[in-house]
Design a protein around this motif. Sequence first.
Motif, short mmCIF file in Angstrom:
data_model
loop_
_atom_site.label_atom_id
_atom_site.label_comp_id
_atom_site.label_asym_id
_atom_site.label_seq_id
_atom_site.Cartn_x
_atom_site.Cartn_y
_atom_site.Cartn_z
N UNK A 211 6.34 5.54 0.77
CA UNK A 211 6.77 4.22 1.23
C UNK A 211 5.71 3.21 0.82
N UNK A 212 6.11 2.14 0.14
CA UNK A 212 5.19 1.05 -0.14
C UNK A 212 5.20 0.11 1.07
N UNK B 71 8.31 -1.76 4.96
CA UNK B 71 8.06 -1.34 3.60
C UNK B 71 9.32 -0.87 2.90
N UNK B 72 9.11 -0.32 1.70
CA UNK B 72 10.21 0.09 0.83
C UNK B 72 10.03 1.55 0.42
N UNK B 73 11.08 2.34 0.62
CA UNK B 73 11.08 3.76 0.28
C UNK B 73 11.21 3.92 -1.23
N UNK B 74 10.34 4.71 -1.83
CA UNK B 74 10.37 4.85 -3.29
C UNK B 74 11.59 5.62 -3.78
N UNK C 116 0.84 -1.19 0.00
CA UNK C 116 0.00 0.00 0.00
C UNK C 116 0.87 1.24 0.00
N UNK C 117 0.59 2.17 -0.89
CA UNK C 117 1.36 3.41 -0.97
C UNK C 117 1.00 4.32 0.20
#
Length: 306
Positions: free
Chosen positions: A78-79, A91-94, A47-48
């Motif tokens: 962050x996803x 999550x993962x930082x864009x 989720x964004x």
Amino acid sequence: MTRDLDAFDLDDFDPADFDRRLHPVRSDLAAAAYRGRATSARFVEGTAMQVAADSVALRPAPDAARSIDTEALHGETVTVLETREDGWAWGQLSTDGYVGYLPQAALVPAGPPPTHRVAALRSFRYPRADLKFPPLGCISLGARVRVVDRTTTRGLDYALLDDGSAMVARHLVPLDRTVSDWVAVAEAFLGTPYLWGGRTSLGLDCSALIQLAAAEAGIAIPRDTDMQERAAGTPLDLAAGFEGARRGDLVFWKGHVGVLQDARTLLHANGFTMTVASESLDVAVARIAASEWGAVTALRRLTIRS
């Protein structure tokens, strides 16, 4: 303009194993893009979310006592792949693809994309367009905001943001605005305290200094020193020493990086002075070789694309 995660082929960093810093893969959970490549028990789209805090630390584990890996800046996306009952999100930082744990309370659902970023070292957000009001927070260089209007109070121009707050307009630039001399941005950090994992103008480490400053010139590079040594710019011939070196060239040691202000002067965030400092290249090389990171391992040159 700087590009986010799609600027990097993250698989190039570690072809043999998934790097936990860059690949959202665990034995029990992974991002859906890794289906067929990882043997995780479950795959999710994620989720964004957007960072609503001034900044927030990303950690390798859901534990506030653990050292931080990096920081996400206000307005970055962050996803989120997992939310936990104890208040942590994974999550993962864009911006640079970094993966880690951060507090859910620092995030809000992602809305319309930002339009501007902070180009000053730091700037206050106010509850209204008036510097006499107590600020809501202070966000750092590279933080992102969405400007919806402008106004002037007592001769000072303000940008009105989509969350109802206001900022001094001259501290913001459109996302696609770039500088021609990114080293000058790095030089503006002189005296900033050294902070392991830090990525703001209140405290940052060696690789964050390079990443943040280069981003102002539209150069997207990875977060950590080892990643930068493999992927930032183009390599120079280390056998030639510093012959032909020039302003903007990166000097790497195992676990450390600095940038040349000129052929004989190094700028770096370092644990020796515990600040962003400028010093003779020869002095720095000798000291680091004797007591810290050993010999220089690489020289690389960043290229600004018009």
